[in-house]
Design a protein around this motif. Structure first.
Motif, PDB file in Angstrom:
ATOM      1  N   LEU A 109       5.479  -6.692  -2.953  1.00  0.00           N
ATOM      2  CA  LEU A 109       6.782  -7.102  -2.419  1.00  0.00           C
ATOM      3  C   LEU A 109       7.721  -7.552  -3.529  1.00  0.00           C
ATOM      4  O   LEU A 109       8.913  -7.223  -3.527  1.00  0.00           O
ATOM      5  CB  LEU A 109       6.586  -8.234  -1.406  1.00  0.00           C
ATOM      6  CG  LEU A 109       5.798  -7.900  -0.139  1.00  0.00           C
ATOM      7  CD1 LEU A 109       5.505  -9.179   0.648  1.00  0.00           C
ATOM      8  CD2 LEU A 109       6.555  -6.903   0.731  1.00  0.00           C
ATOM      9  N   ALA A 110       7.186  -8.305  -4.488  1.00  0.00           N
ATOM     10  CA  ALA A 110       8.012  -8.810  -5.591  1.00  0.00           C
ATOM     11  C   ALA A 110       8.490  -7.688  -6.493  1.00  0.00           C
ATOM     12  O   ALA A 110       9.655  -7.652  -6.908  1.00  0.00           O
ATOM     13  CB  ALA A 110       7.215  -9.830  -6.403  1.00  0.00           C
ATOM     14  N   ASP A 111       7.600  -6.752  -6.819  1.00  0.00           N
ATOM     15  CA  ASP A 111       7.971  -5.642  -7.693  1.00  0.00           C
ATOM     16  C   ASP A 111       9.055  -4.787  -7.055  1.00  0.00           C
ATOM     17  O   ASP A 111       9.987  -4.328  -7.736  1.00  0.00           O
ATOM     18  CB  ASP A 111       6.751  -4.785  -8.010  1.00  0.00           C
ATOM     19  CG  ASP A 111       5.732  -5.497  -8.889  1.00  0.00           C
ATOM     20  OD1 ASP A 111       6.086  -6.533  -9.488  1.00  0.00           O
ATOM     21  OD2 ASP A 111       4.583  -5.016  -8.973  1.00  0.00           O
ATOM     22  N   ASN A 112       8.954  -4.553  -5.742  1.00  0.00           N
ATOM     23  CA  ASN A 112      10.011  -3.813  -5.051  1.00  0.00           C
ATOM     24  C   ASN A 112      11.365  -4.480  -5.269  1.00  0.00           C
ATOM     25  O   ASN A 112      12.357  -3.836  -5.619  1.00  0.00           O
ATOM     26  CB  ASN A 112       9.717  -3.752  -3.547  1.00  0.00           C
ATOM     27  CG  ASN A 112       8.670  -2.726  -3.188  1.00  0.00           C
ATOM     28  OD1 ASN A 112       8.446  -1.762  -3.911  1.00  0.00           O
ATOM     29  ND2 ASN A 112       8.024  -2.923  -2.050  1.00  0.00           N
ATOM     30  N   ALA A 113      11.402  -5.790  -5.028  1.00  0.00           N
ATOM     31  CA  ALA A 113      12.664  -6.524  -5.129  1.00  0.00           C
ATOM     32  C   ALA A 113      13.180  -6.550  -6.567  1.00  0.00           C
ATOM     33  O   ALA A 113      14.384  -6.361  -6.812  1.00  0.00           O
ATOM     34  CB  ALA A 113      12.476  -7.948  -4.601  1.00  0.00           C
ATOM     35  N   LEU A 114      12.300  -6.782  -7.522  1.00  0.00           N
ATOM     36  CA  LEU A 114      12.732  -6.884  -8.919  1.00  0.00           C
ATOM     37  C   LEU A 114      13.266  -5.556  -9.443  1.00  0.00           C
ATOM     38  O   LEU A 114      14.325  -5.506 -10.087  1.00  0.00           O
ATOM     39  CB  LEU A 114      11.573  -7.356  -9.794  1.00  0.00           C
ATOM     40  CG  LEU A 114      11.908  -7.549 -11.277  1.00  0.00           C
ATOM     41  CD1 LEU A 114      12.894  -8.693 -11.462  1.00  0.00           C
ATOM     42  CD2 LEU A 114      10.648  -7.777 -12.102  1.00  0.00           C
ATOM     43  N   VAL A 115      12.548  -4.476  -9.185  1.00  0.00           N
ATOM     44  CA  VAL A 115      12.946  -3.171  -9.723  1.00  0.00           C
ATOM     45  C   VAL A 115      14.263  -2.715  -9.106  1.00  0.00           C
ATOM     46  O   VAL A 115      15.167  -2.242  -9.815  1.00  0.00           O
ATOM     47  CB  VAL A 115      11.821  -2.137  -9.517  1.00  0.00           C
ATOM     48  CG1 VAL A 115      12.315  -0.724  -9.823  1.00  0.00           C
ATOM     49  CG2 VAL A 115      10.631  -2.481 -10.398  1.00  0.00           C
ATOM     50  N   LEU A 116      14.421  -2.859  -7.795  1.00  0.00           N
ATOM     51  CA  LEU A 116      15.693  -2.465  -7.187  1.00  0.00           C
ATOM     52  C   LEU A 116      16.810  -3.403  -7.634  1.00  0.00           C
ATOM     53  O   LEU A 116      17.944  -2.958  -7.848  1.00  0.00           O
ATOM     54  CB  LEU A 116      15.594  -2.447  -5.663  1.00  0.00           C
ATOM     55  CG  LEU A 116      16.852  -1.937  -4.953  1.00  0.00           C
ATOM     56  CD1 LEU A 116      17.216  -0.523  -5.404  1.00  0.00           C
ATOM     57  CD2 LEU A 116      16.685  -1.989  -3.443  1.00  0.00           C
ATOM     58  N   GLY A 117      16.511  -4.690  -7.792  1.00  0.00           N
ATOM     59  CA  GLY A 117      17.515  -5.618  -8.301  1.00  0.00           C
ATOM     60  C   GLY A 117      17.994  -5.219  -9.683  1.00  0.00           C
ATOM     61  O   GLY A 117      19.200  -5.270  -9.985  1.00  0.00           O
ATOM     62  N   GLN A 118      17.058  -4.790 -10.536  1.00  0.00           N
ATOM     63  CA  GLN A 118      17.428  -4.333 -11.879  1.00  0.00           C
ATOM     64  C   GLN A 118      18.280  -3.074 -11.808  1.00  0.00           C
ATOM     65  O   GLN A 118      19.293  -2.946 -12.513  1.00  0.00           O
ATOM     66  CB  GLN A 118      16.155  -4.075 -12.692  1.00  0.00           C
ATOM     67  CG  GLN A 118      16.377  -3.539 -14.093  1.00  0.00           C
ATOM     68  CD  GLN A 118      16.918  -4.574 -15.068  1.00  0.00           C
ATOM     69  OE1 GLN A 118      16.947  -5.767 -14.762  1.00  0.00           O
ATOM     70  NE2 GLN A 118      17.334  -4.126 -16.249  1.00  0.00           N
TER      71      GLN A 118
END
Length: 275
Positions: free
Chosen positions: A25-34
């Motif tokens: 869940l965190a990686d999804n949010a971080l990568v799209l945020g970037q």
């Protein structure tokens, strides 16, 4: 650099979601945020420049909370910083859809060829999923994850409304905007098949009540997407059978490596630095 406020001791009790699920869940949010942050200074109008920046901040905020929770569970000195900045490509568990450049043409130079339609269609497809995920995770047996879900749901409601409005605006707009929106839909929809692929971790958290099996959301997601595409006068491409991306299994496209290199370079050049 992210600043951690978590303890390095593992969390006690059996009600916590597995750390690997939190990392997904965190990686999804971080990568799209970037990815969305790459529009800062480049969006078509100033208002959208600010909207994408706020979207990115929301996603990175979600990632921080999830990384903090995962770090507490993992222990052994893990922090939100180490999880975000010192893991390599195979350790990330984000959907491949989210790491793609802002272009329907996957060319080496695609990162410099930002296509607004590609970005808003991707945000729509992902937000349509996450509004259902966060809504259900509010009932997670992991109380900390449930609290993160309640906060994230408020944010993703705006993300969905913003991206859906743009999909309709482009699809039902000029001939050129329609062409670009249709191209983005044709390019990105096949990557969403990864949402529904069987996953032992999702089966585990569904059985424990700490998470959900995303595959159970497919019919509801399909309805939401189909209704929006119809309103936008866009055509959903016929299903194409073939390779299904496996980002959530740690098998990524070549694009994630470049994204992480840019995102992680400062932290890796000055490990342990704070400001």
């Amino acid at each position: 650099m992210l600043q951690s406020s978590t303890s390095n001791q593992p969390k006690s009790g059996s009600g916590a979601a597995p750390a690997d699920y939190l990392l997904h869940l965190a990686d999804n949010a971080l990568v799209l945020g970037q990815r969305n942050a790459e529009w800062c200074g480049h969006a078509p109008i100033l208002e959208e420049d600010l909207s994408m920046a706020n979207n990115s901040l929301d996603l990175i905020g979600q990632a921080r909370l999830l990384y903090q929770h995962a770090a507490t569970l993992k222990g052994n000195g893990a922090t939100e910083d180490t999880l975000a900045y010192f893991r390599d490509v195979p350790e990330f568990r984000n959907y491949t859809l989210l790491e793609l450049p802002h272009s329907p043409a996957l060319l080496p130079s695609a990162a410099a060829e930002r296509d607004w339609a590609t970005s808003v269609v991707r945000n729509f497809l992902y937000s349509s999923l996450m509004i259902m995920v966060w809504e259900r995770l509010q009932q997670s047996a992991d109380p900390q994850l449930a609290a993160i879900a309640a906060k994230s749901l408020k944010e993703v409601r705006y993300h969905l409304r913003h991206s859906r409005d743009w999909v309709i605006r482009l699809g039902d707009g000029t001939e050129e905007s329609h062409r670009r929106a249709q191209s983005a839909v044709d390019h990105l929809l096949p990557y969403t098949d990864e949402f529904w692929t069987p996953n032992a971790l999702e089966s585990e958290v569904s059985a424990s009540g700490t998470g959900i099996d995303v595959a159970s959301l497919r019919a509801e997601w399909d309805q939401m997407v189909n209704e929006t595409l119809a309103e936008a006068t866009l055509t959903r491409p016929a299903a194409v059978k073939g390779y299904v991306t496996q980002g959530k299994q740690g098998i990524h496209s070549e694009h994630l490596g470049y994204l992480l290199a840019e995102m992680q370079s400062l932290a890796r050049a000055h490990p342990g630095a704070t400001w």
